[in-house]
Write an enzyme that holds these catalytic residues in place. Structure first.
Site, short mmCIF file in Angstrom:
data_model
loop_
_atom_site.label_atom_id
_atom_site.label_comp_id
_atom_site.label_asym_id
_atom_site.label_seq_id
_atom_site.Cartn_x
_atom_site.Cartn_y
_atom_site.Cartn_z
N SER A 94 28.64 31.73 66.44
CA SER A 94 27.80 30.26 67.80
C SER A 94 27.04 29.34 66.62
CB SER A 94 27.13 31.21 69.10
OG SER A 94 25.76 31.56 68.67
N LYS A 95 26.09 27.89 67.36
CA LYS A 95 25.70 27.21 66.52
C LYS A 95 23.90 28.06 66.65
CE LYS A 95 24.62 22.89 65.85
NZ LYS A 95 25.59 22.55 65.22
N ARG A 96 23.52 28.15 67.57
CA ARG A 96 22.41 29.05 67.56
C ARG A 96 21.94 30.31 66.14
NH1 ARG A 96 22.69 31.76 72.62
NH2 ARG A 96 24.52 31.36 72.92
#
Ligand code: GLU
Length: 493
Positions: free
Chosen positions: A260-262
């Site tokens: 995920s982007k995080r």
């Protein structure tokens, strides 16, 4: 296989996730392998998630990766255009089509109007949760007679349209990765098909479009597997032939969680900016969840097409291993032409203020030597500025320990003096001169081999390891060589 038609159908939510690029790639490989057609359709029915420029970004990312398609949405002269006989290929332009198909479903009794307010739905969900049931629509509007529902709509009541699932029916379909799958409708919800804003939900639009666009194989991420029974039921309700499903394992990080982007880079653009080569990223992604029979790891697109099959796609998630990507990228970097590497490196060097446009223009041979010198030791193009700092810097630091080991002696002093003397007398110091330079120093000083090269290397680079000394000499040039040699002499006296 005859008339294979596959599609990649991203939602324009901002960027192309590398998992999405892998889905596009597998669609592409399968289409090419079977002489089929590959379509790019834009699924933008969720207007709340629309992001300006996202379609352009998606297309640019696919173009950069070299994934071509035959029909759908393209960019030409900076404009979004559509090509193909099955358009429009942007779902928000197909609202009247969905309306027609929703009406058909309602007339056939496979869908119904629902007038439940958000408040009511929330309350039902809350009660279901409290009593330990799985939250789902309770069927409150299922049996409103059609005439009555139509009157309420005429009176301006807000509504959605829901799928009317039969009770206790097994829905069956075949997935090429997971085999036969059966789900009972008692475990399913009366899915909303048409929203109150007049837009279809993904579930309706995807089925209508895949059918009208003649899609034969639906190749997508496994996060869509739970939705597939609804889609299959819709095909049956319309009396349409079902496509074959292929649900791909999710791209996971090393902790086996969804990438995920995080946690960092996930978009194709991120990888592009980091200096990954498109063919390396594509080659690596192909291997996340698939392997060819011969277990070969380095493949170009042609070879992938040749070897690709869904039978060898794994059921379990594919782990995204950045070290392996770096290794593959390094391989492609080393096999790239000097000219390409130079052109790729220039923006990074300019960005770090190490060179400017004018320098880049006037020093092609020097830059070629720079990238050739560094290419052995980098895995991404973005490492070039950092790795070439010792060349660009006016001053270098030599660690005390290194200095004592290689430079704190009489020989070193002799070498440094010889270097200064020799080079000062040369009016030109290009690659040709650099090639014969150390031989001259050897003749001049009588010092040779390691005893000559190591002190020179440490004095000029501050490190005992590194690229070819000839290249270093040329890249540093006369002034920096003299300066660095002088600094050693100063320290010794
Ligand atoms: N629009 C969906 C997405 O963005 C596509 C799902 C599908 O391929 O059916 O993932």
């Amino acid at each position: 296989m005859n008339n294979v038609r596959v599609r990649f159908a991203p939602s324009p939510t901002g960027y192309l996730h590398i998992g999405g690029l892998r889905t596009a790639l597998y669609n592409y490989l399968f289409a090419k392998k079977n002489n089929g057609k590959f379509i790019l359709r834009i699924e933008d029915t969720d207007q709340t998630r629309f992001v300006e420029g996202a379609i352009e970004n998606l297309i640019n990312s696919l173009n950069w990766a070299g994934i071509t398609y035959d029909e759908g949405v393209f960019i030409e002269n900076g404009q979004i255009v559509e090509k193909g006989d099955f358009g429009p290929y942007i779902q928000s332009k197909r609202l009247d089509i969905y309306k027609k198909y929703v009406d058909e479903l309602i007339e056939k009794g496979h869908a119904y109007y629902c007038f439940c307010t958000k408040e009511r739905l929330d309350k039902v969900r809350e009660e279901q949760k409290i009593s330990g049931q799985i939250p789902r629509y309770d069927g409150f509007c299922r049996n409103i007679p059609l005439e009555e529902a139509k009157k309420r709509i005429e009176n301006g009541e807000e509504y959605v349209v829901r799928l009317k699932l039969p009770h206790n029916r097994d829905i069956e379909f075949y997935d090429m990765v997971r085999g036969n799958i059966t789900i009972n409708t008692s475990d399913m919800d009366d899915q909303v098909l048409l929203k109150s804003d007049g837009y279809p939900t993904y579930h309706l639009a995807v089925v209508v479009d895949d059918h009208l666009m003649g899609i034969t194989h639906i190749v997508r991420g496994e996060e869509w597997l739970p939705s597939t029974p609804k889609h299959v039921y819709l095909y049956e309700a319309y009396g349409w032939e079902k496509p074959t499903y292929v649900h791909l394992p999710t791209v996971l990080n090393k902790d086996r969680k969804k990438l995920s982007k995080r946690q960092g880079d996930v978009s194709v653009e991120d990888f592009r900016n980091k200096g990954y080569l498109p063919e390396a990223l594509v080659n690596y992604l192909a291997l996340v969840g698939w392997s060819p029979e011969d277990n070969e790891e380095l493949m170009n697109l042609e070879e992938m097409i040749e070897k690709f099959s869904f039978e060898r796609v794994s059921k379990t998630g594919g782990i995204f291993d950045i070290d392996k990507l770096n290794w593959i990228n390094g391989h492609y970097i080393r096999n790239s032409s000097t000219e390409r590497l130079r052109e790729l490196a220039i923006p990074y060097l300019i960005n770090e203020n190490l060179i400017d446009e004018k320098f880049a223009h006037e020093n092609t041979q020097w830059l070629d030597c720079l990238v050739e010198t560094l290419k052995e030791s980098i895995s991404t193009i973005s490492e070039i500025p950092q790795k070439s700092k010792f060349i660009f810097s006016e001053e270098i630091e030599i660690e005390e320990e290194l200095f004592n080991e290689f430079l704190n002696n009489e020989n070193a002093k002799i070498i440094m003096n010889a270097i200064i003397e020799e080079i000062t007398n040369m009016d030109k110091f290009d690659l040709e001169e650099a090639k014969t330079f150390m031989k001259k120093i050897q003749l001049k000083t009588g010092i040779k081999g390691k005893n000559l090269f190591m002190p020179t290397r440490v004095a000029l680079t501050g490190s005992e390891h590194g690229p070819e000394l000839v290249n270093i000499l040329y890249l540093l040039g006369k002034d920096k060589i003299i300066k660095r040699a002088r600094k050693v002499i100063e320290k010794l006296s």
